[in-house]
Scaffold this active site. Structure first.
Site, PDB file in Angstrom:
ATOM      1  N   GLU A  21     -17.488 -29.430  11.729  1.00  0.00           N
ATOM      2  CA  GLU A  21     -17.827 -30.177  13.149  1.00  0.00           C
ATOM      3  C   GLU A  21     -17.852 -29.008  14.166  1.00  0.00           C
ATOM      4  OE1 GLU A  21     -13.306 -31.592  14.393  1.00  0.00           O
ATOM      5  OE2 GLU A  21     -14.350 -32.766  13.410  1.00  0.00           O
ATOM      6  N   HIS A  32     -11.528 -34.362  18.210  1.00  0.00           N
ATOM      7  CA  HIS A  32     -10.412 -33.402  18.012  1.00  0.00           C
ATOM      8  C   HIS A  32     -10.145 -32.335  18.925  1.00  0.00           C
ATOM      9  CE1 HIS A  32     -10.662 -33.912  13.479  1.00  0.00           C
ATOM     10  NE2 HIS A  32      -9.662 -34.547  13.819  1.00  0.00           N
TER      11      HIS A  32
END
Length: 291
Positions: free
Chosen positions: A212, A250
């Site tokens: 990511e 995150h």
């Protein structure tokens, strides 16, 4: 054969008496060989007690000496989780899996510094854990979606790990081991570390790598793959539409200073010969196409 954990692993839960620790320890014990593998709990305030027949010790060192446990899973609240990792490292455990989300970055900086030159490997924090299907699971992933096979999975995203596994399963592809490394900016094992283990594992034929935005771990891994990997690797990078400077999900998923974009990661991976899909629904099909 598998990487990092198997049916012979002996595991302790740090934070076993908390609500989360109790819930997931119970589920992990119910999976495959969990009954034999989970042998100790740690809570400095409750030594001598038990949870579901698992003895509780005051320290990691005591739990290790009494039960032979060499692996720990941590469900300790964020303010105390880095200290829990430190304790496991001091006790020279082989592997620590930290599930806790929201550990202060400064705490993890100190912990990473203390871990230098030590033998303990860390997975996480802020991760779903690790599973060797039909043998043992340590963490919060649903065991029933996994099945033993020969595909390795390494991912920064918990939910995308589950999605990748579901797609593999629908194509009849089981997994050797699935590792959720977590999405925090300062963590333990990186994509590259796990890829090296898969490369050396005789029971893994190919690897699905999920990344990511944020940081440069995927790029570093891609360059290592180009020079060293003997097995096919396919990838997916989440966050193609993410705006720069905004944290997405995150703690580590942020594009800062022009670095860490999804497109940038995809470009490097493709330059290194890794096939990458832009569509998360195609991860399984892409993996099957390289076998």
């Amino acid at each position: 054969m598998s990487i990092l954990i198997n049916k012979n692993s002996r595991i302790m839960t740090q934070g076993i008496t908390g609500k989360t620790g109790q819930f997931h320890t119970r589920l992990c014990r119910e999976y495959a060989n969990g009954q034999q593998c989970f042998v100790a709990g740690v809570n400095p305030k409750k030594p001598g007690e038990q949870f579901d027949g698992i003895p509780i010790f005051a320290t990691v060192q005591e739990a290790k000496q009494a039960t032979g446990a060499t692996v720990s899973v941590i469900y300790v609240p964020p303010a105390f989780a880095a200290a829990a990792i430190d304790e496991a490292v001091e006790a020279e455990l082989d592997l620590v899996i930290c599930i806790t989300e929201g550990i202060p970055v400064r705490d993890m900086l100190r912990t990473r510094y203390k871990m230098e030159e030590r033998k303990t490997r860390l997975i996480g924090p802020n991760c779903p854990g690790i599973i060797t299907p039909d043998e043992i699971k340590i963490g919060i992933m649903p065991g029933y979606i996994h099945q033993k096979g020969r595909i390795g999975v390494v991912s920064r995203s918990g939910t995308l790990t589950y999605e990748a596994v579901a797609q593999l399963m629908s194509l009849g592809l089981g997994q050797s081991t699935c590792v959720g490394i977590g999405g925090d900016p300062i963590n333990g094992l990186k994509h590259r570390d796990v890829m090296e283990l898969f490369n050396n594992d005789a029971e893994t034929d190919a690897v699905l790598m999920v990344g990511e935005i944020g940081g440069t771990d995927e790029e570093d891994c891609a360059r290592w793959i180009k020079d060293n990997m003997k097995k096919p690797v396919v990838g997916f990078i989440a966050g193609l539409a993410a705006p720069p400077g905004k944290r997405m999900g995150h703690a580590g998923a942020i594009i800062a200073g022009g670095q860490g974009t999804a497109q940038g990661k995809i470009d490097v991976m493709e330059e290194c010969g890794i096939r990458v899909t832009r569509n998360p629904a195609e991860m399984g099909k892409l993996l099957k196409s390289v076998l």
